[in-house]
Motif scaffolding. Structure first.
Motif, PDB file in Angstrom:
ATOM      1  N   TYR A  58       0.806  -1.218   0.000  1.00  0.00           N
ATOM      2  CA  TYR A  58       0.000   0.000   0.000  1.00  0.00           C
ATOM      3  C   TYR A  58       0.831   1.255   0.000  1.00  0.00           C
ATOM      4  O   TYR A  58       2.040   1.226  -0.071  1.00  0.00           O
ATOM      5  N   GLU A 143     -13.136   0.722  -3.462  1.00  0.00           N
ATOM      6  CA  GLU A 143     -12.341   1.687  -2.704  1.00  0.00           C
ATOM      7  C   GLU A 143     -12.917   3.093  -2.793  1.00  0.00           C
ATOM      8  O   GLU A 143     -13.019   3.814  -1.795  1.00  0.00           O
ATOM      9  N   ILE A 156      -7.194   6.250   5.862  1.00  0.00           N
ATOM     10  CA  ILE A 156      -6.468   6.904   4.774  1.00  0.00           C
ATOM     11  C   ILE A 156      -7.386   7.889   4.054  1.00  0.00           C
ATOM     12  O   ILE A 156      -8.559   7.601   3.819  1.00  0.00           O
ATOM     13  N   ASN A 223      -2.496  -3.998   6.392  1.00  0.00           N
ATOM     14  CA  ASN A 223      -3.381  -2.910   5.974  1.00  0.00           C
ATOM     15  C   ASN A 223      -3.527  -1.818   7.027  1.00  0.00           C
ATOM     16  O   ASN A 223      -4.397  -0.962   6.916  1.00  0.00           O
ATOM     17  N   THR A 238      -6.099   1.157   5.815  1.00  0.00           N
ATOM     18  CA  THR A 238      -5.998   1.309   4.369  1.00  0.00           C
ATOM     19  C   THR A 238      -6.600   0.103   3.648  1.00  0.00           C
ATOM     20  O   THR A 238      -7.017  -0.863   4.264  1.00  0.00           O
ATOM     21  N   ASP A 239      -6.586   0.168   2.328  1.00  0.00           N
ATOM     22  CA  ASP A 239      -6.948  -0.912   1.416  1.00  0.00           C
ATOM     23  C   ASP A 239      -8.404  -1.360   1.569  1.00  0.00           C
ATOM     24  O   ASP A 239      -8.703  -2.314   2.280  1.00  0.00           O
TER      25      ASP A 239
END
Length: 332
Positions: A58, A143, A156, A223, A238-239
């Motif tokens: 990431y 996402e 994020i 993540n 994240t992710d």
């Protein structure tokens, strides 16, 4: 969304019904591999304990990665060539606004680069996703559905998006502290105080997501990023490629079988409709890893791994227990 060598999946035994978890990959015209579309562990070269999945790709460089201001005499020409190669793939609208600095990660159909805003010199990360592949479009859409809705200190942040016919460029804040995964490897295990601090931040982010009807479905140390290298850094989730985003207050059950094997909740494995509680199961696994430095469910054989999860079969040895065991003291 990782990259690496996939292991061959075991044949399920006749008396156990196990689900295989899909891995999104671009279409390849190479010889047929019946296992290539399933999520498997990623090979990782490094000093981590057997069974840990590989670190993700990431939007962050390693804390030890050289910055743009440092010289790299031996590797500079190859690095420049790589940067030039990926810069050429970027839409002119992107390169007009951002200076491409370095490739810092890659996935099956995505690349992540460190960039600098030309006007403000502020560093960011850009995730470039190949949307000409169906799986790439699905992950990208997932996402964006999440990141366009959220604003939280432990999630994020999306800055802006550029879209073309075959690619999407997601400009995001840049986290430079590395993965929680890497710090676990470096420390071996966390103290209860440090583990509590990490989990509190992750729980704050997950609570916010769940209140919006968003289930992450792939929580794991890879993540979870540190915003900066310092010990007082915040954690960022994240992710969201596997996330489920529903309307606020929508309690509809989910049915998609997805996730990373070692962190998947039992109800997902047996294909039962499930709720956002699957994120809490994953957080329980993460808490175990933080405190012990090992995985609660671990086996190279996927069938045996799933059986462990379905049976809830695990044991925990804390630091004191390990010392007692070393001296042959048992029964405490």
């Amino acid at each position: 969304m990782g990259c690496g060598t996939s292991k061959v999946l075991p044949e399920p035994t006749k008396d156990v019904q196990l689900d295989l978890v899909k891995k999104v990959e671009p279409f390849s015209s190479t010889k047929n591999d019946v296992c290539k579309h399933f999520i498997t562990e990623v090979e990782h070269v490094g000093p981590f304990k057997a069974g840990f999945p590989a670190a993700s790709q990431y939007a962050h460089p390693s804390p030890s990665a050289p910055t743009s201001g440092h010289t790299e005499p031996p590797s500079e020409p190859p690095r420049r060539a790589r940067v030039a190669k990926y810069r050429a793939k970027f839409d002119p609208r992107v390169t007009a606004k951002y200076d491409i600095k370095a490739l810092i990660g890659r996935g099956s159909f995505s690349r992540v680069v460190r960039v600098e805003h030309r006007a403000t010199h502020q560093p960011y990360a850009i995730k470039m996703i190949e949307t000409k592949y169906r799986e790439g479009r699905e992950v990208c859409e997932s996402e964006l559905r999440v990141l366009r809705r959220v604003r939280h200190a432990n999630i994020i942040q999306l800055v802006e998006v550029f879209e073309t016919q075959e690619r999407v460029y997601m400009v995001m804040e840049l986290a430079t502290g590395g993965e929680l995964f890497d710090r676990i490897i470096a420390k071996g295990s966390f103290t209860e105080r440090d583990a509590t601090r990490v989990l509190q931040m992750v729980l704050d982010g997950v609570r916010y997501l769940h209140a919006l009807g968003i289930t992450h479905r792939d929580l794991k140390p890879e993540n979870l990023l540190y915003y900066h290298p310092g010990t007082d850094s915040k954690i960022i989730i994240t992710d969201f490629g596997l996330a489920s985003a529903r309307k606020k207050g929508d309690d509809c059950l989910m049915k998609t079988t997805c996730g990373t094997p070692e962190y998947i909740a039992p109800e997902v494995l047996v294909r039962k409709p499930y709720t956002n509680s699957v994120d809490m199961w994953a957080l329980g696994v993460i808490a175990y890893i933080l405190l012990s430095g090992t995985m609660p469910f671990e086996d190279d054989n996927r069938t045996r791994l799933y059986r462990q999860i379905l049976r809830g079969k695990y044991s925990y040895l804390g630091e004191v227990d390990l010392v007692l065991k070393e001296f042959g003291v048992v029964g405490f």
